[in-house]
Design a protein around this motif. Structure first.
Motif, PDB file in Angstrom:
ATOM      1  N   ALA A  74      -3.042  -1.627   4.400  1.00  0.00           N
ATOM      2  CA  ALA A  74      -2.160  -1.397   3.250  1.00  0.00           C
ATOM      3  C   ALA A  74      -2.928  -0.784   2.080  1.00  0.00           C
ATOM      4  CB  ALA A  74      -1.506  -2.707   2.833  1.00  0.00           C
ATOM      5  N   LEU A  75      -4.146  -1.283   1.819  1.00  0.00           N
ATOM      6  CA  LEU A  75      -4.933  -0.748   0.705  1.00  0.00           C
ATOM      7  C   LEU A  75      -5.339   0.707   0.949  1.00  0.00           C
ATOM      8  CD1 LEU A  75      -7.328  -3.697  -0.257  1.00  0.00           C
ATOM      9  CD2 LEU A  75      -5.355  -2.836  -1.533  1.00  0.00           C
ATOM     10  N   ALA A  76      -5.651   1.043   2.191  1.00  0.00           N
ATOM     11  CA  ALA A  76      -6.048   2.421   2.492  1.00  0.00           C
ATOM     12  C   ALA A  76      -4.940   3.401   2.140  1.00  0.00           C
ATOM     13  CB  ALA A  76      -6.425   2.551   3.964  1.00  0.00           C
ATOM     14  N   ASP A  77      -3.683   2.995   2.365  1.00  0.00           N
ATOM     15  CA  ASP A  77      -2.553   3.865   2.039  1.00  0.00           C
ATOM     16  C   ASP A  77      -2.213   3.831   0.554  1.00  0.00           C
ATOM     17  OD1 ASP A  77      -2.172   4.754   4.637  1.00  0.00           O
ATOM     18  OD2 ASP A  77      -0.827   3.109   5.153  1.00  0.00           O
ATOM     19  N   ARG A  78      -2.425   2.708  -0.111  1.00  0.00           N
ATOM     20  CA  ARG A  78      -2.050   2.567  -1.517  1.00  0.00           C
ATOM     21  C   ARG A  78      -3.176   2.982  -2.460  1.00  0.00           C
ATOM     22  NH1 ARG A  78       2.345  -0.555  -2.958  1.00  0.00           N
ATOM     23  NH2 ARG A  78       3.496  -1.541  -1.249  1.00  0.00           N
ATOM     24  N   LEU A  79      -4.361   2.457  -2.205  1.00  0.00           N
ATOM     25  CA  LEU A  79      -5.487   2.636  -3.124  1.00  0.00           C
ATOM     26  C   LEU A  79      -6.310   3.881  -2.799  1.00  0.00           C
ATOM     27  CD1 LEU A  79      -7.026   1.249  -5.482  1.00  0.00           C
ATOM     28  CD2 LEU A  79      -8.344  -0.002  -3.750  1.00  0.00           C
ATOM     29  N   GLY A  80      -6.262   4.321  -1.558  1.00  0.00           N
ATOM     30  CA  GLY A  80      -7.097   5.434  -1.108  1.00  0.00           C
ATOM     31  C   GLY A  80      -8.238   4.939  -0.241  1.00  0.00           C
ATOM     32  N   ARG A  81      -8.783   5.838   0.575  1.00  0.00           N
ATOM     33  CA  ARG A  81      -9.805   5.450   1.552  1.00  0.00           C
ATOM     34  C   ARG A  81     -11.113   5.020   0.870  1.00  0.00           C
ATOM     35  NH1 ARG A  81      -4.914   6.544   3.658  1.00  0.00           N
ATOM     36  NH2 ARG A  81      -4.811   8.438   4.925  1.00  0.00           N
ATOM     37  N   ARG A  82     -11.568   5.838  -0.056  1.00  0.00           N
ATOM     38  CA  ARG A  82     -12.866   5.608  -0.693  1.00  0.00           C
ATOM     39  C   ARG A  82     -12.943   4.250  -1.370  1.00  0.00           C
ATOM     40  NH1 ARG A  82     -14.286   8.869  -6.151  1.00  0.00           N
ATOM     41  NH2 ARG A  82     -16.449   8.222  -6.489  1.00  0.00           N
ATOM     42  N   TRP A  83     -11.975   3.960  -2.237  1.00  0.00           N
ATOM     43  CA  TRP A  83     -12.069   2.726  -3.011  1.00  0.00           C
ATOM     44  C   TRP A  83     -11.727   1.500  -2.180  1.00  0.00           C
ATOM     45  CZ3 TRP A  83     -15.197   3.191  -6.627  1.00  0.00           C
ATOM     46  CH2 TRP A  83     -15.264   4.355  -7.389  1.00  0.00           C
TER      47      TRP A  83
END
Length: 404
Positions: A74-83
């Motif tokens: 979920a974070l990869a889609d919302r926050l972005g891969r890097r962060w």
């Protein structure tokens, strides 16, 4: 004969973008220092805790792994891969550094459980980086091949370095693990940038539908079930195989040689083998790979000497090498851009469920009747292979590109 639509696998390797090499370097660093999951049981029993208590801590960490993959997707889609990767690495470093200073068993359970969560959050994001960076099938296979090679090299080096540190001081071991996590996070924060289309997909997140939308994809749910069953089969290499080795009168050294053979084969041959299967239809490669894994491990129960056991290792290692990169690339082809992270998160959840339940179920079946485990493994291998194949209706509707 080969298609002209995509480049040769070797050319795909040479043309991989910098982001693939950056994330592969990061995973190499992370895996070299990934000591805690390997040594936590020895650490706890060395402090006087029972084997049962140490196993309980490891089980809590496994449950944390399941949650970490779901959160990370979920974070990869919302926050972005890097962060997302940075958010995974930094708290993991802090929590791991605290482990040798903890006195209360209850606190150890909580902290190691949290490490199980935070240490897995990066996985869906790292896979998504590769999928964002390359769009062609052979390019994605090359990207995942390089990524897995870095992981395997890191794991091999980490085992040696971890053993040396553990023989000196567990405090140094866990502090070294924390330092590797911080370095991983720093490399990603400084060098990695999210691809433009990954940022665009993140902007569409509000209408994505989340995990519920992802699980409505029948191809995905079939793939996830295959992953659970297939991982149950594969994990018997660390459960049923050592039990069988002991039963036929061989030693722990012999088991170590068999596992070492697996590691050497993977390091030497997985990338070339991935290139050989790159032009084949993914579903069939996965089916054949699962058949080799199931047949190879099921054959373990039929042989006793080291030469024949080495042959069985060759069989299931071939299946492992054929399926690993192909599975990740195939899953990437199923995911819509806005759900790439969630698809990879669900893959991680399925993987950790299979690898977590496999030792419990395999050990219980072996304790009841050793021969029954190998029968179950053979049947599960066949089931995993069947789940890889497209349903008849979808296979008839699929139009394959012309091959020249």
């Amino acid at each position: 004969m080969r298609t002209e639509v995509e480049p040769r696998f070797r050319d795909a390797l040479r043309s991989l973008p910098a982001r693939v090499w950056i994330v592969s370097l990061g995973i190499l660093v992370n895996r070299v220092g990934n000591f805690l999951p390997v040594f936590i049981v020895l650490y706890l029993t060395g402090r006087g805790y029972s084997a049962g208590a140490a196993g309980f801590v490891l089980g809590v960490s496994g449950l944390g792994n399941v949650a970490g993959n779901a959160i990370g997707g979920a974070l990869a889609d919302r926050l972005g891969r890097r962060w997302t990767i940075v958010v995974s690495a930094v708290p993991t470093a802090g929590l791991t550094a605290a482990v040798p200073y903890l006195e209360s068993f209850a606190v150890i359970v909580v902290v190691v459980g949290l490490i199980g969560v935070t240490s897995q959050i990066y996985r869906p994001a790292a896979a998504a980086v590769l999928l964002d960076s390359v769009t062609s099938t052979q390019g994605r296979l090359a990207a995942f091949g390089v990524f897995r090679f870095a992981m395997n090299v890191g794991a091999a080096l980490g085992g040696v370095i971890g053993g040396l540190l553990a023989s000196t001081s567990y405090r140094e071991l866990f502090l070294g693990n924390a330092a590797a996590c911080l370095l991983f996070g720093a490399v990603m924060a400084v060098l990695l940038r999210d691809a433009p289309r990954a940022a665009a997909a993140k902007a569409e997140e509000a209408g994505a539908g989340g995990y519920r939308h992802a699980l409505a994809d029948r191809r995905l749910t079939r793939f996830l079930l295959m992953t659970v069953v297939g991982e149950f089969v594969y994990i018997q290499s660390t459960v049923g195989l050592p039990l069988h080795v002991a039963e036929v009168g061989l030693t722990a050294r012999d088991f170590g040689l068999l596992i070492g053979l697996n590691g050497l084969l993977v390091l030497a041959l997985e990338l070339p083998l991935t290139g050989l299967v790159a032009r084949r239809r993914a579903e069939y490669v996965l089916a054949v790979g699962n058949l080799f894994i199931g047949f190879g491990l099921a054959s373990t129960g039929l042989v006793a000497g080291m030469p024949l056991l080495a042959v069985t290792v060759l069989l299931w290692t071939f299946g492992e090498m054929a399926t690993s990169s192909v599975a990740a690339a195939y899953l990437g082809s199923l995911a819509p851009p806005r759900l790439v992270g969630r698809y990879q998160g669900l893959y991680g959840v399925a993987y950790t469920i299979g690898s977590g339940a496999g030792p419990l179920l395999g050990g219980a079946v072996y304790a009841f009747r050793p021969w029954l485990l190998w029968v179950v493994v053979a049947a599960a291998g066949l089931l995993a292979a069947q789940l890889c194949l497209p349903s008849r209706g979808r296979a008839r509707r699929t139009v394959r590109p012309p091959v020249r």
